[in-house]
Design an enzyme around this catalytic site. Sequence first.
Site, PDB file in Angstrom:
ATOM      1  CD  GLU A  50      -1.637  -2.228   1.407  1.00  0.00           C
ATOM      2  OE1 GLU A  50      -0.618  -2.503   1.983  1.00  0.00           O
ATOM      3  OE2 GLU A  50      -2.737  -3.356   1.396  1.00  0.00           O
ATOM      4  CG  PHE A 112     -10.080  -9.452  11.449  1.00  0.00           C
ATOM      5  CD1 PHE A 112      -8.692  -9.961  12.075  1.00  0.00           C
ATOM      6  CD2 PHE A 112     -10.352  -9.468  10.298  1.00  0.00           C
ATOM      7  CE1 PHE A 112      -8.121 -10.382  11.379  1.00  0.00           C
ATOM      8  CE2 PHE A 112      -9.439 -10.007   9.296  1.00  0.00           C
ATOM      9  CZ  PHE A 112      -8.219 -10.270   9.983  1.00  0.00           C
ATOM     10  CD  GLN A 113      -7.648  -7.195   8.210  1.00  0.00           C
ATOM     11  OE1 GLN A 113      -8.220  -7.107   7.372  1.00  0.00           O
ATOM     12  NE2 GLN A 113      -6.596  -7.962   7.783  1.00  0.00           N
ATOM     13  CE  LYS A 162     -17.154  -6.531   3.698  1.00  0.00           C
ATOM     14  NZ  LYS A 162     -16.720  -7.766   4.353  1.00  0.00           N
ATOM     15  CG  MET A 474      22.286  11.886   3.022  1.00  0.00           C
ATOM     16  SD  MET A 474      23.398  13.016   2.215  1.00  0.00           S
ATOM     17  CE  MET A 474      22.295  13.860   1.025  1.00  0.00           C
TER      18      MET A 474
HETATM   19  C1  FAD Z   1      18.369  14.764   1.712  1.00  0.00           C
HETATM   20  C2  FAD Z   1      17.481  15.906   1.325  1.00  0.00           C
HETATM   21  C3  FAD Z   1      18.142  17.164   1.092  1.00  0.00           C
HETATM   22  C4  FAD Z   1      17.423  18.155   0.854  1.00  0.00           C
HETATM   23  N1  FAD Z   1      18.271  19.318   0.339  1.00  0.00           N
HETATM   24  C5  FAD Z   1      17.520  20.294  -0.319  1.00  0.00           C
HETATM   25  C6  FAD Z   1      18.293  21.728  -0.433  1.00  0.00           C
HETATM   26  O1  FAD Z   1      19.688  21.603  -0.717  1.00  0.00           O
HETATM   27  N2  FAD Z   1      17.769  22.596  -1.172  1.00  0.00           N
HETATM   28  C7  FAD Z   1      16.333  22.770  -1.078  1.00  0.00           C
HETATM   29  O2  FAD Z   1      15.885  23.622  -1.570  1.00  0.00           O
HETATM   30  N3  FAD Z   1      15.550  21.652  -0.658  1.00  0.00           N
HETATM   31  C8  FAD Z   1      16.050  20.717  -0.178  1.00  0.00           C
HETATM   32  N4  FAD Z   1      15.413  19.348   0.337  1.00  0.00           N
HETATM   33  C9  FAD Z   1      14.129  19.601   0.275  1.00  0.00           C
HETATM   34  C10 FAD Z   1      13.229  20.185   1.361  1.00  0.00           C
HETATM   35  O3  FAD Z   1      13.270  19.846   2.601  1.00  0.00           O
HETATM   36  C11 FAD Z   1      11.980  20.842   1.075  1.00  0.00           C
HETATM   37  O4  FAD Z   1      11.084  19.814   0.590  1.00  0.00           O
HETATM   38  C12 FAD Z   1      12.119  22.002  -0.079  1.00  0.00           C
HETATM   39  O5  FAD Z   1      12.942  22.755   0.116  1.00  0.00           O
HETATM   40  C13 FAD Z   1      10.649  22.914  -0.067  1.00  0.00           C
HETATM   41  O6  FAD Z   1      10.479  23.305  -1.014  1.00  0.00           O
HETATM   42  P1  FAD Z   1       9.541  24.298  -1.242  1.00  0.00           P
HETATM   43  O7  FAD Z   1       9.244  25.246   0.065  1.00  0.00           O
HETATM   44  O8  FAD Z   1       9.861  25.159  -2.430  1.00  0.00           O
HETATM   45  O9  FAD Z   1       8.246  23.551  -1.634  1.00  0.00           O
HETATM   46  P2  FAD Z   1       7.119  22.814  -0.932  1.00  0.00           P
HETATM   47  O10 FAD Z   1       7.464  22.205   0.374  1.00  0.00           O
HETATM   48  O11 FAD Z   1       6.252  22.107  -2.247  1.00  0.00           O
HETATM   49  O12 FAD Z   1       5.821  24.233  -0.511  1.00  0.00           O
HETATM   50  C14 FAD Z   1       5.030  24.687  -1.601  1.00  0.00           C
HETATM   51  C15 FAD Z   1       4.784  25.939  -1.118  1.00  0.00           C
HETATM   52  O13 FAD Z   1       4.017  26.447  -2.213  1.00  0.00           O
HETATM   53  C16 FAD Z   1       2.687  26.986  -1.589  1.00  0.00           C
HETATM   54  N5  FAD Z   1       1.656  26.902  -2.521  1.00  0.00           N
HETATM   55  C17 FAD Z   1       1.265  25.771  -2.883  1.00  0.00           C
HETATM   56  N6  FAD Z   1       0.498  26.212  -3.933  1.00  0.00           N
HETATM   57  C18 FAD Z   1       0.561  27.374  -4.310  1.00  0.00           C
HETATM   58  C19 FAD Z   1      -0.007  28.212  -5.386  1.00  0.00           C
HETATM   59  N7  FAD Z   1      -1.025  27.862  -6.145  1.00  0.00           N
HETATM   60  N8  FAD Z   1       0.300  29.602  -5.229  1.00  0.00           N
HETATM   61  C20 FAD Z   1       1.296  30.139  -4.522  1.00  0.00           C
HETATM   62  N9  FAD Z   1       1.798  29.251  -3.465  1.00  0.00           N
HETATM   63  C21 FAD Z   1       1.598  27.883  -3.433  1.00  0.00           C
HETATM   64  C22 FAD Z   1       2.601  26.250  -0.178  1.00  0.00           C
HETATM   65  O14 FAD Z   1       1.549  26.898   0.552  1.00  0.00           O
HETATM   66  C23 FAD Z   1       3.973  26.043   0.228  1.00  0.00           C
HETATM   67  O15 FAD Z   1       4.192  27.004   0.911  1.00  0.00           O
HETATM   68  C24 FAD Z   1      16.163  18.292   0.537  1.00  0.00           C
HETATM   69  C25 FAD Z   1      15.321  17.111   0.978  1.00  0.00           C
HETATM   70  C26 FAD Z   1      16.016  15.968   1.022  1.00  0.00           C
HETATM   71  C27 FAD Z   1      15.387  14.628   1.492  1.00  0.00           C
HETATM   72  C1  TPP Z   2      12.213   5.566   4.887  1.00  0.00           C
HETATM   73  C2  TPP Z   2      13.563   6.248   5.315  1.00  0.00           C
HETATM   74  N1  TPP Z   2      14.594   5.664   6.277  1.00  0.00           N
HETATM   75  C3  TPP Z   2      15.726   6.149   6.642  1.00  0.00           C
HETATM   76  C4  TPP Z   2      16.027   7.421   6.151  1.00  0.00           C
HETATM   77  C5  TPP Z   2      17.204   8.003   6.555  1.00  0.00           C
HETATM   78  N2  TPP Z   2      18.300   8.024   5.494  1.00  0.00           N
HETATM   79  C6  TPP Z   2      18.326   9.255   4.634  1.00  0.00           C
HETATM   80  S1  TPP Z   2      19.337   9.151   3.376  1.00  0.00           S
HETATM   81  C7  TPP Z   2      19.515   7.367   3.733  1.00  0.00           C
HETATM   82  C8  TPP Z   2      20.598   6.679   2.891  1.00  0.00           C
HETATM   83  C9  TPP Z   2      19.991   6.218   1.603  1.00  0.00           C
HETATM   84  O1  TPP Z   2      20.607   5.385   1.049  1.00  0.00           O
HETATM   85  P1  TPP Z   2      20.408   4.979  -0.520  1.00  0.00           P
HETATM   86  O2  TPP Z   2      19.132   4.926  -1.080  1.00  0.00           O
HETATM   87  O3  TPP Z   2      21.378   3.975  -0.847  1.00  0.00           O
HETATM   88  O4  TPP Z   2      21.144   6.349  -1.214  1.00  0.00           O
HETATM   89  P2  TPP Z   2      22.579   7.031  -1.194  1.00  0.00           P
HETATM   90  O5  TPP Z   2      22.738   7.980  -0.091  1.00  0.00           O
HETATM   91  O6  TPP Z   2      23.634   5.855  -0.845  1.00  0.00           O
HETATM   92  O7  TPP Z   2      22.844   7.507  -2.349  1.00  0.00           O
HETATM   93  C10 TPP Z   2      18.927   7.192   4.829  1.00  0.00           C
HETATM   94  C11 TPP Z   2      18.915   5.961   5.601  1.00  0.00           C
HETATM   95  C12 TPP Z   2      15.023   8.150   5.209  1.00  0.00           C
HETATM   96  N3  TPP Z   2      15.065   9.221   4.578  1.00  0.00           N
HETATM   97  N4  TPP Z   2      13.822   7.279   4.820  1.00  0.00           N
END
Ligand code: FAD
Ligand code: TPP
Lengths: 559, 170
Positions: A50, A112-113, A162, A474
């Site tokens: 799911e 159940f469930q 259900k 990472m």
């Molecule tokens: C390992 C990892 C590393 C990351 N590193 C980075 C990084 O280096 N840089 C980075 O930027 N992000 C990074 N992220 C992502 C970060 O966590 C956020 O998801 C991201 O920065 C959010 O971007 P955002 O605010 O533009 O968009 P969203 O989180 O998508 O927010 C959307 C915004 O737009 C608004 N909005 C929605 N619809 C409309 C509309 N019609 N008109 C006007 N506004 C609207 C919402 O209210 C909200 O405020 C990383 C994520 C991971 C997992």
């Molecule tokens: C469901 C989930 N569990 C744990 C983490 C923490 N986490 C962030 S990046 C990462 C490693 C990801 O490994 P891989 O998919 O091999 O990517 P790589 O960084 O090696 O490119 C982990 C464990 C996460 N983001 N999501």
Amino acid sequence: MAEMKGADAVVQALEREGVEVIFGIPGGASIPFYDSLYSSSIRHILMRHEQGAAHAADGYARVLGRAGVCSATSGPGATNLTTGLANAYMDSSPVVAITGQVATPFIGKDAFQETDVIGITMPITKHNFQVRSVSEIPEVVRKAFHIAQTGRPGPVLIDLPKDMQEGTAEVEFPEEVSLMGYRPTYDGHPKQVREAARAILEAERPVILAGGGVIISGASEELRQLAELIPAPVVTTLMGKGSFPETHPLSLGVLGMHGRREANHAVTESDLLIAVGTRFSDRSTGMVSCFAPEAKVIHIDIDPAEIGKNVRAHIPVVGDAKRVLGQLLGVLGEMRRRERSRSWIEKVTLWKKEFAPELEYDDVPLKPHRVIKEIMEFLGEDDIVTTEVGQCQMWAHCYMQRSKPRTFISSGGLGTMGFGFPAAIGAKVAKPEVRVVDIAGDGSFLMNIQELATAVVNEIDVIVAVFDNRYLGMVRQWQELFYDRRYSAVDLGSSPDFVKVAEAFGAFGIRVERPGEIGDALKQAAEAGKPAVVDFVIERECNIFPMVPPGKCLKEVIG
Amino acid sequence: MQEEHFIVALVEDRPGVMQRIAGMLRRRNFNIDSISVGSTEIPGVSRITMTVHGDRQTLEQVMKQLNKLIEVVKVSELRQAESVVRELALIKVSVKNERARAEVVQYASIFRARIVDVAKQSMMIEITGDEEKLSAFIELMRTYGIVEIARTGKVIMARGARSVKVRETR
Ligand SMILES: Cc1cc2nc3c(=O)[nH]c(=O)nc-3n(C[C@H](O)[C@H](O)[C@H](O)COP(=O)(O)OP(=O)(O)OC[C@H]3O[C@@H](n4cnc5c(N)ncnc54)[C@H](O)[C@@H]3O)c2cc1C
Ligand SMILES: Cc1ncc(C[n+]2csc(CCOP(=O)(O)OP(=O)(O)O)c2C)c(N)n1
Ligand SMILES: [Mg+2]
């Protein structure tokens, strides 16, 4: 008015919403719903978990900009959906989830469930409903889609006991629903728009920060016009990637923890930040106290609660990005503009040259940069990239240029490993005519690898590009940089053989160890006539740089 | 600046609405000092009064986040100086002897409180008022021994013509 079974009413209401596909898995509490689906034109794609169903619906929604639908049975089926719902909620994606529930007389009896899916999903959905009478079904479905797809989009769950599926009643399908407490604002306040325009005219070093909201709103054209009119360099967040063509001379790419140096520099030195549709996440801003320290901030966002939540907005404009940017262009067009000195644009252009990344590596094992570059060349601008989470995601974020909205789909807010592959399936179902590539880490791919069966059986030919470093890379990078190289619980060892796994599922599998083989392997994958896994054996301890260490300012870039 | 703020929210009277509100407040780390719920002049709409401690920014966030909940129809801040704030308390006091009983009756009348139940060893008093009045009275009763207190939490309404109303729906 017509007398019908609840389950039929649900299906008919879904058809009326224009639903073409449902991703899901049936179970005891949703059998009546599935029975009604059996004679419907709606296509049901049977997923193998799911979580995969929720992510596929999410990927589908992000490609098309309208609701993706997933379904699960009560209890474990519903709880398996929750990661996908939380993911969709964080990234404002319109997903509608339908869960079966034990019959009303059994609710609260630990039947159940039985799980309290309403209670569980309250904080991870925009709204949720439990159907309490058969006759209210059409209205509930209409409301769910309305809430999911308007304003700031988000997931909505409908819990269907259900007996509500099995019972019959006179039902009526409303065109419009009214929700007393829900009326999003779309037009910007004219006074605020004028103030924003004045600030733009006065600015010396303007920067546009485009976020996910620009893509949601479909405001890319207005954004480009504004950038060129001012002119101002454009940086995007991860979620905003593709909202502005990264090949455009004014693009500085992505900002943030793993942003481009030129982007982080420009924001730090700007005197005006025009932030559009972004929620100023910590990953994008670094330490907020030194984020854009000299800038006046214009913040355009549809969600009033985002204004002033993380970063102070000097000129807030609540509204839809497309409409507000349109208003702003109108006002700017009427105002007398002065010649702005070109020195700012020249400066950022120089940075762009200076910090242009090296991608042309010939090393064995492969450098991920090289793989990214070749995938980039392999893809057309309408093709779609999804990502898993980790270094793999950040290499794509930082180095892979995208030039169109809805072609880069990543788990930003929740950072869900296992998102990319089912999201790719959803994306391919939404747009079968384009190529879809999941940029995957080996660890992440394993989290929803069972969906290979879904892809094979349903002939959903996506390509999984595994960045195979045999590490939870990472986390390993953080341990290397900040924990004295104490590699705790990050080594994935030698299992599995991704090529054999792919083949066992009936997909195409190929391993790539040399840079010269990358292009050909991608070609073979694309022409395999089935889903494909390309296992890129990359340098195990390659790091993703540049990086802004946690708790540091955007200008304190390392690597 | 940390201050006490009064927020009034009109909400759709549906199952789970209180859980949505309480859950959101907890999740977002907002501290609510007092909360009370009751029906209104509009069928199907309840009125929630809460007091929040915090600076302006916190108050704004609480209000905006409340507004985001679909079943929250209207959120307003009411300023204490321009409003009537009331709370009701039921207080059970132990009265060991006739003297104590007489004194408690006397205090109750000074505070315009009402004696609503009398037993051999105790009395129940109903008192309505603002924070200071209730605290002062409860303080006095401590000397006799408080058996039990039940307080409603504050309700507030703006003075004059101003009112917290649901906007007309289409
Ligand atoms: C390992 C990892 C590393 C990351 N590193 C980075 C990084 O280096 N840089 C980075 O930027 N992000 C990074 N992220 C992502 C970060 O966590 C956020 O998801 C991201 O920065 C959010 O971007 P955002 O605010 O533009 O968009 P969203 O989180 O998508 O927010 C959307 C915004 O737009 C608004 N909005 C929605 N619809 C409309 C509309 N019609 N008109 C006007 N506004 C609207 C919402 O209210 C909200 O405020 C990383 C994520 C991971 C997992
Ligand atoms: C469901 C989930 N569990 C744990 C983490 C923490 N986490 C962030 S990046 C990462 C490693 C990801 O490994 P891989 O998919 O091999 O990517 P790589 O960084 O090696 O490119 C982990 C464990 C996460 N983001 N999501
Ligand atoms: Mg890895």
